[in-house]
Scaffold this motif. Structure first.
Motif, short mmCIF file in Angstrom:
data_model
loop_
_atom_site.label_atom_id
_atom_site.label_comp_id
_atom_site.label_asym_id
_atom_site.label_seq_id
_atom_site.Cartn_x
_atom_site.Cartn_y
_atom_site.Cartn_z
N PRO A 107 49.00 52.24 47.46
CA PRO A 107 49.37 52.09 46.06
C PRO A 107 48.86 50.77 45.46
O PRO A 107 48.69 49.77 46.18
N VAL A 108 48.64 50.79 44.16
CA VAL A 108 48.36 49.57 43.41
C VAL A 108 49.70 48.92 43.07
O VAL A 108 50.60 49.58 42.55
N TYR A 109 49.84 47.61 43.37
CA TYR A 109 51.11 46.97 43.07
C TYR A 109 50.94 45.69 42.25
O TYR A 109 51.92 44.99 41.97
N GLY A 110 49.71 45.39 41.84
CA GLY A 110 49.47 44.22 41.01
C GLY A 110 48.13 44.34 40.32
O GLY A 110 47.23 45.02 40.81
N GLN A 111 47.98 43.68 39.15
CA GLN A 111 46.73 43.78 38.41
C GLN A 111 46.56 42.56 37.51
O GLN A 111 47.53 41.85 37.20
N ARG A 112 45.30 42.34 37.09
CA ARG A 112 45.01 41.21 36.22
C ARG A 112 43.69 41.48 35.50
O ARG A 112 42.77 42.07 36.07
N ASP A 113 43.59 41.03 34.25
CA ASP A 113 42.33 41.07 33.49
C ASP A 113 41.72 39.68 33.48
O ASP A 113 42.42 38.67 33.28
N ARG A 114 40.39 39.64 33.68
CA ARG A 114 39.67 38.39 33.55
C ARG A 114 38.47 38.61 32.64
O ARG A 114 37.73 39.59 32.81
N VAL A 115 38.30 37.69 31.69
CA VAL A 115 37.23 37.81 30.71
C VAL A 115 36.05 36.96 31.16
O VAL A 115 36.18 35.76 31.41
N ALA A 116 34.90 37.59 31.30
CA ALA A 116 33.68 36.91 31.73
C ALA A 116 33.09 36.11 30.56
O ALA A 116 33.53 36.22 29.41
N HIS A 117 32.06 35.31 30.83
CA HIS A 117 31.42 34.47 29.81
C HIS A 117 30.83 35.32 28.69
O HIS A 117 30.75 34.87 27.54
N ASP A 118 30.39 36.52 29.02
CA ASP A 118 29.79 37.39 28.00
C ASP A 118 30.83 38.20 27.24
O ASP A 118 30.50 39.06 26.43
N GLY A 119 32.11 37.95 27.53
CA GLY A 119 33.18 38.66 26.84
C GLY A 119 33.63 39.94 27.51
O GLY A 119 34.60 40.57 27.07
N ALA A 120 32.91 40.35 28.56
CA ALA A 120 33.29 41.58 29.26
C ALA A 120 34.56 41.37 30.06
O ALA A 120 34.79 40.29 30.64
N VAL A 121 35.40 42.38 30.10
CA VAL A 121 36.66 42.33 30.83
C VAL A 121 36.45 42.91 32.24
O VAL A 121 35.88 44.00 32.40
N LYS A 122 36.88 42.14 33.23
CA LYS A 122 36.87 42.62 34.61
C LYS A 122 38.31 42.73 35.11
O LYS A 122 39.16 41.91 34.76
N LYS A 123 38.55 43.75 35.93
CA LYS A 123 39.89 44.04 36.41
C LYS A 123 40.06 43.63 37.87
O LYS A 123 39.15 43.83 38.70
N ASP A 124 41.19 43.05 38.17
CA ASP A 124 41.60 42.79 39.56
C ASP A 124 42.80 43.68 39.87
O ASP A 124 43.75 43.76 39.07
N TYR A 125 42.77 44.33 41.04
CA TYR A 125 43.91 45.15 41.49
C TYR A 125 44.29 44.75 42.90
O TYR A 125 43.43 44.47 43.74
N TRP A 126 45.61 44.70 43.16
CA TRP A 126 46.11 44.41 44.50
C TRP A 126 46.62 45.70 45.15
O TRP A 126 47.37 46.47 44.53
N LEU A 127 46.18 45.91 46.39
CA LEU A 127 46.60 47.07 47.18
C LEU A 127 47.54 46.61 48.29
O LEU A 127 47.54 45.45 48.69
N THR A 128 48.32 47.54 48.81
CA THR A 128 49.27 47.22 49.88
C THR A 128 48.62 47.11 51.25
O THR A 128 49.28 46.80 52.23
#
Length: 562
Positions: A428-449
């Motif tokens: 399961p996914v139990y955590g997440q985060r958005d990070r904005v790159a220098h070009d404005g693109a959004v990248k996603k981080d997900y934590w798994l168990t």
């Protein structure tokens, strides 16, 4: 060609005609097939004419044109649902063939399966159960009952997803769990025994010491390759006879040797003079098997750098063993995990024969050839076990260098072959985060168990690149955002190196959504540790028994299109 005496303790099973099999005394202790459960009287010793049963044994395994072993395929979904056709046998005939042991193909002899001691009269309730109807053997049926395995229709990705969703809805888990399909283990065992009847599989416990898989293999009559006193103890506690175990570690700790000695383990491997001196001091009664080097350079995990004596070193090792009064009884090799070049097996078997001849000149009674591991087992879209090419290669090499009249017992140490397709991992996914790159693109981080310290250690140590599928949580509403983002999957530990995948394309995931990883049974949780106090080594488990190795609807569509 040098003639070797027949090993009287394990005579090769011989059949006067291809279509005729004589039942052994151990076989008459086996229960009748499901269609015959009305009478519980013990069957009498008798002969069975396989032609009268119309078993298509030759087309399935042997080429009609040449008589050679061809690509062995047997349709799992047709077998297990009882449908007949060109791809395989109906369920009852498969059970009948297994109850009679395997048929001798051409002039190859078959090794008898150790079925253990006779048991009490069968339980009529168990004989009527779906577990017995599905497996055809009381021992395997009892394993399914004990494990509370669920009977399902499809074992492909769609079927596994459905079972996972049902489990999530019912139990609401929030941590890693496996779905273990024990039917795939049986399918692989049947395919092996039919394709290579001379070679008895000794399951490599290290690959996945999952209790359900081990118990099923015990019930089916497999042997076991153990590499430590912990693995020896595990199998002995399951009631496995020491005669069905090989202690296949060429450099054993002293405590391991003492444990093996005290518990009657007979066979072990060696590849150095140092090991021979240890054996002579602590257990000179060992039956020693010389491991030679046999590298496939393209194997996923090559082993020759660490283990295996060069063939040129064999004379010195054999002479040392003779001088120490030890018993050398065979040769082993391992081509590397997940072998890619089948010719490596041919060359290794040829080299093993050279060592046999050298040992014979020194007066050793050579009785065992261990062709090691390196096998993979998968299903095609029809549910056929893809195993024919490697079986053909090995059978041909054995016929050339170790013909049946030599009386040599042949075993192998498959691990991945049995385990890989048995298990599906759910994280399961139990955590997440958005990070904005220098070009404005959004990248996603997900934590798994689960992560690199858990089941995904296979990425580091086994060279795997596990594939995943998104499983939306049945406990959440349908997602409103269906966009795809560049994403990173993190494991749950504090270590920043605990990263499963970087920069992969994923739809928006929510806490509570899942990733499903099929074919996750080999060298995954077996190599996990509980770093950070996270219980990676004890994931949840759901046992199932599928009627089909693939998704039935998809397989039926393929048949109609063909």
């Amino acid at each position: 060609m040098r003639r070797y005496p027949i090993v009287t303790s394990l005579p090769p099973v011989r059949s006067p005609r291809l279509n005729r099999v004589i039942m052994t005394s151990s076989e008459v202790l086996s229960p009748p097939p499901p269609a015959a459960v009305a009478s519980l009287a013990a069957p009498q010793l008798h002969s069975v004419d396989l032609q009268s049963l119309q078993l298509p044994l030759v087309p399935d395994v042997v080429s009609v044109e040449t008589g050679d072993v061809s690509a062995f395929t047997r349709s799992a979904w047709r077998n297990d649902t009882g449908k007949t056709g060109t791809y395989g046998l109906p369920t009852m005939l498969d059970m009948k063939a297994e109850a009679l042991e395997m048929v001798q193909l051409d002039n190859w002899s078959v090794q008898p399966v150790d079925r253990g001691p006779a048991t009490a009269a069968p339980d009529p309730k168990l004989l009527r159960s779906w577990q017995y109807q599905a497996t055809g053997k009381l021992a395997t049926a009892q394993v399914l009952v004990d494990l509370k395995a669920e009977h399902i229709k499809s074992g492909g990705p769609m079927g596994m997803k459905q079972e996972a969703i049902k489990h999530i809805v019912k139990h609401k888990p929030d941590d890693t769990f496996y779905v273990v399909d024990l039917a795939n283990v049986q399918r692989m065992f049947k395919a092996w025994r039919a394709a290579m009847p001379r070679v008895m599989p000794y399951y490599a416990v290290k690959c996945n010491p999952e209790p359900g898989i081990l118990k099923l293999l015990v019930a089916m009559g497999a042997g076991f390759d153990c590499a430590s006193k912990g693995e020896l103890d595990m199998m002995l506690r399951m009631g496995v006879s020491p005669s069905r175990i090989i202690f296949a570690h060429p450099c054993k700790r002293a405590s391991d040797i003492r444990y093996a000695r005290d518990h009657g383990i007979q066979y072990t491997t060696f590849d150095t003079v140092s090991e021979l001196y240890k054996i002579s001091q602590m257990n000179p009664d060992f039956k020693c098997v010389l491991r030679i080097r046999a590298d496939d350079p393209d194997a996923r995990v090559p082993l020759g750098l660490k283990y295996g004596a060069e063939v040129s070193e064999a004379p010195v090792l054999l002479q040392t063993a003779k001088d120490l009064g030890l018993h050398v009884v065979g040769v082993s090799f391992h081509v590397g995990s997940a072998c890619q070049n089948l010719s490596t097996f041919s060359g290794a078997i040829e080299n093993a024969r050279k060592v046999f001849d050298e040992a014979h000149t020194l007066g050793f009674h050579m009785e065992l050839l261990d062709i090691g591991g390196g096998f993979t087992g998968h299903f095609d879209e029809m549910g056929n076990v893809m195993f024919g090419e490697i079986a053909n290669t090995i059978n041909t090499a054995l016929a050339a260098h170790f013909p049946p009249e030599m009386g040599v017992r042949v075993i192998a140490e498959p691990g991945r072959y049995f385990a890989e397709t048995s298990s599906t991992l759910l994280t399961p996914v139990y955590g997440q985060r958005d990070r904005v790159a220098h070009d404005g693109a959004v990248k996603k981080d997900y934590w798994l168990t689960d992560g690199l310290y858990g089941s995904f250690n296979c990425i580091l140590y086994d060279g795997q690149s596990p594939a995943y599928k998104v499983v939306r949580s049945p406990l959440l509403p349908e997602p409103a955002d269906i966009r795809t983002f560049t994403s990173t999957l993190w494991g749950p530990t504090c270590d920043s190196a605990d990263c499963v995948y970087k920069d992969v394309q994923l739809p928006v995931l929510r806490n509570g959504d899942w990733l499903m990883w099929n074919n996750a049974g080999a060298y995954t949780v077996a190599g996990a540790c509980d770093f950070n106090g996270i219980e990676f080594t004890t994931p949840g488990k759901l046992y199932v028994w599928s009627d089909s190795a693939v998704d039935v609807e998809l397989a039926e569509e393929n048949v109609m299109e063909a």
